[in-house]
Design a protein around this motif. Sequence first.
Motif, PDB file in Angstrom:
ATOM      1  N   LYS A  86      78.209  16.297 -70.293  1.00  0.00           N
ATOM      2  CA  LYS A  86      77.127  16.877 -69.506  1.00  0.00           C
ATOM      3  C   LYS A  86      77.668  17.439 -68.187  1.00  0.00           C
ATOM      4  CE  LYS A  86      72.671  15.564 -67.530  1.00  0.00           C
ATOM      5  NZ  LYS A  86      71.712  14.465 -67.373  1.00  0.00           N
ATOM      6  N   ARG A  90      77.707  21.360 -66.953  1.00  0.00           N
ATOM      7  CA  ARG A  90      77.105  21.721 -65.661  1.00  0.00           C
ATOM      8  C   ARG A  90      78.135  22.439 -64.782  1.00  0.00           C
ATOM      9  NH1 ARG A  90      74.847  16.856 -63.485  1.00  0.00           N
ATOM     10  NH2 ARG A  90      73.056  17.341 -64.764  1.00  0.00           N
ATOM     11  N   ASP A  94      77.419  26.085 -63.344  1.00  0.00           N
ATOM     12  CA  ASP A  94      77.166  26.175 -61.905  1.00  0.00           C
ATOM     13  C   ASP A  94      78.390  26.589 -61.095  1.00  0.00           C
ATOM     14  OD1 ASP A  94      74.626  25.330 -62.454  1.00  0.00           O
ATOM     15  OD2 ASP A  94      74.983  23.246 -61.867  1.00  0.00           O
TER      16      ASP A  94
END
Length: 107
Positions: A86, A90, A94
């Motif tokens: 995860k 991310r 990002d």
Amino acid sequence: MASHPVTGDEDEVRVVAEDAALNHVPAILARHARPGDSPGRRAFLGSDGSWLAHVRQNHRGCHFRVTAARLVHASKERQAPPKSLKEKVRHALDGPEPLPAPWTPKV
């Protein structure tokens, strides 16, 4: 860069530093030396007790510095735990996390 720990008083440390400056043969020269070769050497003692040695052999030359220092702090390396899937996703979406603030003196 290399280090050689020495236990003993300051006089013993100075003797070991002098021995290193007068006898150490850097790997770059030792690799190309033949048995019986002895490199030319110029060793300079600095006013602060450090040594600067210039060593030449077979048209190769290098220099190194020998400095005695007292170890005043040591810490072990720590690594952060690996990122989860995860967190990796991310990070990919990002962008990278901001860099930590640079060190500044505590005044």
